[in-house]
Structure formats: C-alpha cells, structure tokens
Scaffold this motif. Structure first.
Motif, PDB file in Angstrom:
ATOM      1  N   LYS A   9      -6.287 -11.469   3.695  1.00  0.00           N
ATOM      2  CA  LYS A   9      -5.213 -12.125   4.454  1.00  0.00           C
ATOM      3  C   LYS A   9      -5.362 -13.644   4.394  1.00  0.00           C
ATOM      4  O   LYS A   9      -4.416 -14.373   4.130  1.00  0.00           O
ATOM      5  N   ASP A  10      -6.598 -14.110   4.670  1.00  0.00           N
ATOM      6  CA  ASP A  10      -6.857 -15.553   4.665  1.00  0.00           C
ATOM      7  C   ASP A  10      -6.592 -16.161   3.293  1.00  0.00           C
ATOM      8  O   ASP A  10      -6.300 -17.346   3.167  1.00  0.00           O
ATOM      9  N   SER A  11      -6.725 -15.347   2.256  1.00  0.00           N
ATOM     10  CA  SER A  11      -6.492 -15.845   0.905  1.00  0.00           C
ATOM     11  C   SER A  11      -5.025 -15.732   0.507  1.00  0.00           C
ATOM     12  O   SER A  11      -4.658 -16.079  -0.614  1.00  0.00           O
ATOM     13  N   GLY A  12      -4.206 -15.191   1.416  1.00  0.00           N
ATOM     14  CA  GLY A  12      -2.760 -15.189   1.181  1.00  0.00           C
ATOM     15  C   GLY A  12      -2.137 -13.857   0.799  1.00  0.00           C
ATOM     16  O   GLY A  12      -0.970 -13.810   0.416  1.00  0.00           O
ATOM     17  N   ALA A  13      -2.894 -12.752   0.890  1.00  0.00           N
ATOM     18  CA  ALA A  13      -2.329 -11.449   0.519  1.00  0.00           C
ATOM     19  C   ALA A  13      -1.312 -10.976   1.557  1.00  0.00           C
ATOM     20  O   ALA A  13      -1.405 -11.322   2.734  1.00  0.00           O
ATOM     21  N   ASN A  14      -0.341 -10.175   1.103  1.00  0.00           N
ATOM     22  CA  ASN A  14       0.541  -9.457   2.019  1.00  0.00           C
ATOM     23  C   ASN A  14       0.053  -8.018   2.117  1.00  0.00           C
ATOM     24  O   ASN A  14      -0.288  -7.413   1.101  1.00  0.00           O
ATOM     25  N   ILE A  15       0.018  -7.502   3.327  1.00  0.00           N
ATOM     26  CA  ILE A  15      -0.457  -6.134   3.536  1.00  0.00           C
ATOM     27  C   ILE A  15       0.675  -5.311   4.135  1.00  0.00           C
ATOM     28  O   ILE A  15       1.204  -5.642   5.205  1.00  0.00           O
ATOM     29  N   TRP A  16       1.059  -4.238   3.423  1.00  0.00           N
ATOM     30  CA  TRP A  16       2.179  -3.407   3.847  1.00  0.00           C
ATOM     31  C   TRP A  16       1.716  -1.984   4.118  1.00  0.00           C
ATOM     32  O   TRP A  16       0.850  -1.458   3.419  1.00  0.00           O
ATOM     33  N   ALA A  17       2.320  -1.354   5.113  1.00  0.00           N
ATOM     34  CA  ALA A  17       2.021   0.041   5.426  1.00  0.00           C
ATOM     35  C   ALA A  17       3.242   0.891   5.099  1.00  0.00           C
ATOM     36  O   ALA A  17       4.381   0.472   5.309  1.00  0.00           O
TER      37      ALA A  17
END
Lengths: 166, 104
Positions: free
Chosen positions: A118-126
C-alpha cells in the motif's frame, strides 16, 4: 557533464506499464509470490493492482490473514514422503519453518507486507462474489483494501495491464 | 570497466553509470549524480543517502527499501516521494553504491 554516463531511470517516458495480480489461493506459500512480484514491480515504477478472490480472500480477511498456513500435502517440491505429509502436526511444522525462513530474510509477515505494498502505491481490491459467498463486508477486510468490486470492474480497470494469476 | 568524468574527477562506473568504487564518492559527487537524474537533494534525501553509505560500509551490501525503512527509520511512502518511481535504484545511484540485490 557531457562526458557523464547516466543510467536511464525512465524519467522522461511514461511507459504506462501496469501489472494486475489475481490472488486466488489462501495458503501462505501462495500469498508470497504475489507480494514479492508486486513489490518488485512497484519499485520499478510500475502500477500494481491486486485482486483477491476465492481462497485468496483469506489473505485480506482480518480473521484469517495472520494465520495463513503452508501444507506440504500434494506438494512434491517439499521432497517429503507423500504418506507423511497429511499426518497431524506436519502442516503446523511446515508453516512454522516457512515463516522462520522468511523472517530470517527480513521478509515481512502478511499484514505488514500488505502495508508495504500500500505504502508503495498498490491498489488492493476484493472480489464481490467472494465477499457475498463468505458473508463479509468491507469492515471485515484488511483496512488497506480499496474497495469490494466485481470481476468486470477489475477487468475494466486493468485494461492493457500484464496479468498474473496465482 | 568504463570511467566517467564527474565534477572534474575520473570516476569508475559500471556500464549503466553506477559508481563501482566506494571511496571515489563524496557529497559533491552525490550532488552531481542527483542533478543528472533530476533529483533535488534535501535534508531528507541526505538522511537516506547517509544511512545507505553507513549500512553498506558495515554490511557490504546496499540496503533494500525494506531495510531503509526498518533499520534506517525512513518509511516506504517517503522513499517513493523522495526518489520517485524507482526509489531503490535512484537512492543507490546517488549514494554511489550498487543497486540493492535483495528482493524485499
């Protein structure tokens, strides 16, 4: 200055390279490949979207994410006699040793690794269907999850991305 | 191994331009390297660079982003802000060190 050899860090061109990772398995040894490759891509300036679906939901479910297991059952690469792997205690031993090896290399645990992504800029989707099947809402999921979305939304937003299915 | 001229000095570098001799680096060189890749050095940048130099001297390897955050106390978000897009490569380049070899 004109004599200087300067590495090309791709500052000037925006390649628009994107990586989409679908995480469909919930075991410890299936979480890490996604994390490590995603992290490497982010470090190269590549946009990363992770989509957690089916058993992969365990990786972002607050209740299960800190207790993922590694089972040698059916995994010939552990070089363990097949008859031994289903015995009681083997999974917990294998999980413990895998975690130990990762910790020794300063590889973060599941929750911390998601935070790092997250801190590195990823998007996390469920995945919407997985949430519905398990009767889970966003509050049940890791706080870094951006949203619960359906499969077509994910396909749409990862237009042109390279895709990894794990 | 090629050499390149930085601030009037002959400096050994690899094919990409990363410095190969730890002792040929100094802060003046670092500033020139930063300018060359479009980074404006601030105190925050120097904190990272100084940690990299120290850590390399002790451990013989360039620390990864993860290590800069856990051992150096500079969080990952800041590293991406200070050295946009390719933080690990940019910070090690300016610090006159090889790219980190570790995966995480």
């Amino acid at each position: 200055m004109s004599d200087m050899i300067v590495p090309s860090f791709g500052n000037d061109e925006d390649t628009g390279r994107k990586l989409a990772i679908i995480c469909s398995k919930g075991s410890l040894d299936m979480a890490y490949p996604a994390f490590i490759l995603g992290n490497a891509a982010l470090g190269e300036g590549i946009a990363v979207d992770l989509f957690f679906t089916f058993w992969g939901f365990d990786i972002i479910n607050k209740k299960t994410m800190d207790h993922l297991k590694f089972s040698p059952v059916g995994n010939t690469a552990t070089h363990m006699p097949a008859a031994l792997s289903p015995l009681p205690g083997v999974t917990s031993f294998a999980t413990h040793s895998l975690k130990k090896s990762l910790t020794e290399l300063d590889v973060p645990e599941v929750r911390d690794f998601l935070g790092l992504l997250k801190d590195s800029g990823a998007n996390i989707w469920a995945c919407q269907l997985s949430a519905d099947m398990n009767h889970l809402v966003k509050e049940d999921l890791y706080e870094g999850v951006d949203a619960i979305i359906n499969a077509s939304a994910f396909i749409e937003m990862t237009d042109g991305a390279q895709l990894l299915f794990i | 191994m090629p050499t390149t001229v930085i601030e009037g000095h002959n400096i050994s570098v690899d094919d990409e331009g990363f410095l190969t001799e730890y002792d040929q680096w100094d802060p003046v060189i670092a500033s020139a390297l930063a300018v060359a890749i479009g980074v404006d050095l601030t105190d925050e940048h120097w904190k990272v660079i100084n940690f990299l130099r120290e850590d390399f001297k002790v451990n013989g390897a360039t620390p990864t982003l993860r290590r800069v955050s856990t051992a150096g106390g500079i969080d990952t978000k800041s590293l991406f802000a200070l050295f946009p897009k390719k933080p690990a490569k940019k910070m090690s380049y300016i610090a006159g060190l090889p790219k980190p070899a570790g995966c995480v």
